[in-house]
Design an enzyme around this catalytic site. Sequence first.
Site: not given
Ligand SMILES: *Cc1c(COP(=O)(O)O)cnc(C)c1O
Length: 348
Positions: A35, A244
Site C-alpha cells: 500500500k 531561518y
Molecule cells: C499496513 C498493514 C499491514 C502491514 O503492517 P506492517 O506493520 O507494515 O508489517 C498488515 N495488515 C494491515 C491491515 C495493514 O493495514
Amino acid sequence: MATGTLHIDLDALVANWRALNALSGPGVETAAVVKADGYGLGAGRVARALSRAGVRRFFVAVAEEGAALRQELGPDPEICVFSGHMPGDGDILHDLTLTPMLNSIEQLTRHFESLPGHRFGVQLDTGMNRLGLEPTEWEAACPIVMAQAPRLLISHLACADDPEDPMNGAQLNAFRDMTDGLNVPRSLSGTGGILLGPEYHFDVTRPGIGMYGGAPFTDATPVVRLSIPVIQTRDVAPGETVGYGASWTAEDASVIATLSAGYADGLIRAMGDDAVLFAEETPCPLAGRVSMDLLTVDISHLTRVPAQLDILCNQQTIDDLAAAAGTIGYEILTSLGTRYNRRYAGSA
Ligand SMILES: *Cc1c(COP(=O)(O)O)cnc(C)c1O
C-alpha cells in the site's frame, strides 16, 4: 542535477521478505503489503521483484492502488484491498479481479448485490476499533457470508510491535473465537505479529515494514539509501548564524554546506538538531532549521567538500531518523517526496 537520489535495493527487500517468510514457518503463505506506493518506494518495482521471488498475494489500501498493481503484475497474483468495497469500486474490483476485504454489513450488502459471485474476504474487528465487523455483527452475518465462500478472513493487531502487550493475546483469542472451525484461510499478522510467534501466523502472514527494512524487524537489511547533493558551501565566522530564525550560531570558524532537499521532500522539520548526515562514514550535524528545499550542514571537520551527503544509510536507518524526528519509520518512508531520482538496484 540538484535532486537527491533515493537508492532502493530490491535484493535487500527480497532478502527481508525471505527472512519473514522463513519466520512465518512451513505451511504458511507469506504475502506482501505494498500500500501507499510500496511504502513510498514504488509499488510496481517492489511488487515485481517480490512476485519474481515467489509472492503470490499482495495487499493494498484502496481499489485504485490494486488496479495499478494489476497492470504491473498481470493476472496471476491475488490482490487484496484493505478498505473493502466502497461506493464506486464495483467496476474496478470486477474488471481487475481484485479481492476486497469487506469491513461492514453495509459493504457485505453492497458487494453481494452489485457483484454477486465475485471474490472477497472479510475483515473482523478483534479490538482495534478501526476496520472490520465487530463480534456481534459477525455472529449475525457469518452464515450468509459463509454461503458466499469467502477466500480469506483477516484481522489486525493494534500492539504487535510490543510482545509484552496483553492486547496481543486478547486479540488472538477474539480472532480464534470468531473464526475457529470455519475452514476459511485466516490472516492476523503483519511484521510485528510474525515476530510474536507461530500461534499468530494462521494461514497467511502479511508483512509490510519489515520487508522495507524497518522496526520492529530488527534483523532487517536496510533497503534505502538517500543521497543529497551539495549545492554550495560557505565559510561562516564565529558569531554568524545560519538559516531561518537564525537558530544556529557558529562557535568557531565553520564550513556550512547547503544541500538540495528539505521538508517538502519528507525530511521533516521536526528532526531538528538530532539528525545528522553522513559523508561516507563521517557524521555531519545539521546546522540550523530544515527549509522547504534545503538543508544546511556543518562540514567543518571534513578534509574535502563531498559532492553529496547521505541522510539515510547503513549508519542512519529509517528508524534512527524517525527517532530524531519523533515519529516512526513508516512515516519517514511514506513521506519521501516525489522529487527524488529513484534508482533501483538488484532483481532486474
Ligand atoms: C499496513 C498493514 C499491514 C502491514 O503492517 P506492517 O506493520 O507494515 O508489517 C498488515 N495488515 C494491515 C491491515 C495493514 O493495514
